[in-house]
Design an enzyme around this catalytic site. Structure first.
Site, PDB file in Angstrom:
ATOM      1  N   ASP A  53       0.838  -1.193   0.000  1.00  0.00           N
ATOM      2  CA  ASP A  53       0.000   0.000   0.000  1.00  0.00           C
ATOM      3  C   ASP A  53       0.877   1.249   0.000  1.00  0.00           C
ATOM      4  OD1 ASP A  53       0.957  -0.416   2.579  1.00  0.00           O
ATOM      5  OD2 ASP A  53      -1.002  -0.709   3.479  1.00  0.00           O
ATOM      6  N   ASP A  62      -7.958  -2.210  14.218  1.00  0.00           N
ATOM      7  CA  ASP A  62      -9.345  -2.451  13.805  1.00  0.00           C
ATOM      8  C   ASP A  62      -9.464  -3.673  12.885  1.00  0.00           C
ATOM      9  OD1 ASP A  62      -8.165  -1.516  11.497  1.00  0.00           O
ATOM     10  OD2 ASP A  62      -9.515   0.197  11.230  1.00  0.00           O
ATOM     11  N   HIS A 118      -7.629  -4.228  10.122  1.00  0.00           N
ATOM     12  CA  HIS A 118      -7.315  -4.038   8.700  1.00  0.00           C
ATOM     13  C   HIS A 118      -6.023  -4.753   8.319  1.00  0.00           C
ATOM     14  CE1 HIS A 118      -5.055  -0.121   9.883  1.00  0.00           C
ATOM     15  NE2 HIS A 118      -4.139  -0.942   9.437  1.00  0.00           N
ATOM     16  N   GLU A 141      -9.865  -1.280   5.304  1.00  0.00           N
ATOM     17  CA  GLU A 141     -10.502  -1.006   6.588  1.00  0.00           C
ATOM     18  C   GLU A 141     -11.770  -1.847   6.728  1.00  0.00           C
ATOM     19  OE1 GLU A 141      -8.889   0.596   8.639  1.00  0.00           O
ATOM     20  OE2 GLU A 141      -8.146   2.528   7.955  1.00  0.00           O
TER      21      GLU A 141
HETATM   22  C1  F6R Z   1       1.319  -1.129   6.362  1.00  0.00           C
HETATM   23  C2  F6R Z   1      -0.026  -1.666   6.379  1.00  0.00           C
HETATM   24  C3  F6R Z   1      -0.862  -1.658   7.606  1.00  0.00           C
HETATM   25  C4  F6R Z   1      -0.073  -1.991   8.872  1.00  0.00           C
HETATM   26  C5  F6R Z   1      -0.977  -1.952  10.086  1.00  0.00           C
HETATM   27  C6  F6R Z   1      -0.211  -2.214  11.353  1.00  0.00           C
HETATM   28  O1  F6R Z   1       1.899  -1.272   5.071  1.00  0.00           O
HETATM   29  O2  F6R Z   1      -0.479  -2.102   5.378  1.00  0.00           O
HETATM   30  O3  F6R Z   1      -1.901  -2.586   7.447  1.00  0.00           O
HETATM   31  O4  F6R Z   1       0.505  -3.258   8.725  1.00  0.00           O
HETATM   32  O5  F6R Z   1      -1.584  -0.693  10.158  1.00  0.00           O
HETATM   33  O6  F6R Z   1       0.680  -1.174  11.568  1.00  0.00           O
HETATM   34  P1  F6R Z   1       1.793  -1.274  12.691  1.00  0.00           P
HETATM   35  O7  F6R Z   1       2.700  -2.364  12.311  1.00  0.00           O
HETATM   36  O8  F6R Z   1       2.504   0.065  12.666  1.00  0.00           O
HETATM   37  O9  F6R Z   1       1.085  -1.528  13.971  1.00  0.00           O
END
Ligand code: F6R
Length: 259
Positions: free
Chosen positions: A67, A135, A137, A142
């Site tokens: 992403d 959440d 995702h 989301e």
């Molecule tokens: C990042 C991504 C997100 C993160 C998720 C967890 O490329 O796609 O889905 O993996 O938000 O983020 P952290 O690891 O910072 O808790």
């Protein structure tokens, strides 16, 4: 799903790095999907250590992005391309041209389909590293994202913008829009490796692994994937009802074997 539980984030990073190293030893030109955020950092550090010790080479690997934020100036320190080049690629001795990502200069509706074409031209993603949002995702899919979604432009929820504010000087600077591989796109990778560390992820991980498959918890779609490894630390795994069973199963396996 295979579940591997380790005491802390560094031990989780070692296991995930070992999986990636084993893949690249088998397939030096593997296509590896990278994630950003805090969770994969111990993995990237462990990979860099392996390269430093001559135990791995990523010279021929093709890397792809999961992403990316939309709307940040090119080269912004928090754009996911910049973050991945800084945290993952450079420490591996790999240059940014080996990181394939969405072309943000295209009209918004064309970015996703064009990126999907590029992923297909690579022959698909062999291993996709995934973190999980509080959440539920994955990528930036989301809650309420279609379980069959493809790569597309999305608006972030306020919760995710708040979660990511720690990376920006001013919380208002967190972009509102992103491009993300869809849940259907992620589902086509050969091996999905979902990594979760810390107590803040316990609820989401439990929903993803043991809850109903539902767009309310996008990561739960991985239950349909034929090859998923969940690697979690004790804190993130604490809510899993089946943990004793998983521990028993793991204890009775010979050493964990990479696929
Ligand atoms: C990042 C991504 C997100 C993160 C998720 C967890 O490329 O796609 O889905 O993996 O938000 O983020 P952290 O690891 O910072 O808790």
């Amino acid at each position: 799903m295979e579940l591997v539980v380790k005491p802390d984030a560094d031990a989780v990073g070692e296991v995930v790095a070992d999986m990636i190293i084993a893949l690249v030893a088998r397939r030096p030109d593997a296509v590896i999907g990278l994630a950003t955020g805090s969770t994969p950092l111990p993995t990237y550090r462990a990979l860099a250590a392996a390269v430093g010790e001559g135990r791995a080479s990523f010279a021929d690997v093709r890397f792809v992005m999961l992403d990316e934020y939309v709307g940040l100036p090119e080269g912004h320190p928090e754009s996911y391309r910049t973050v991945l080049e800084r945290e993952a690629l450079r420490p591996l001795g790999v240059t940014g041209d080996r990181l394939i990502g969405p072309t943000l200069s295209l009209p918004p509706e064309e970015i996703g389909p064009r990126y999907e074409e590029r992923l297909a031209a690579l022959g698909g993603v062999d291993l996709q590293l995934l973190g999980i949002g509080s959440d539920g995702h994955i990528g930036f899919n989301e809650p309420t994202s279609s379980l069959a979604s493809r790569t597309r432009w999305k608006t972030l929820t306020q919760q995710t913008r708040d979660d990511n504010a720690r990376f920006f000087d001013d919380p208002a600077d967190v972009p509102r829009h992103v491009i993300t591989q869809g849940l259907g796109t992620i589902g086509e990778c050969g091996h999905a490796v979902l990594v979760a560390t810390g107590a803040a992820k316990a609820e989401a991980l439990t929903a993803a692994v043991e809850g109903p498959v539902s767009a309310a918890c996008p990561a739960s779609v991985l239950q349909f994937h034929p090859h998923v490894t969940v690697v979690a630390d004790d804190a993130a795994a604490a809510g899993l009802q089946g943990l004793d069973y998983y521990r028993f199963t793991l204890a009775n396996k010979p050493a964990w074997q990479p696929f």
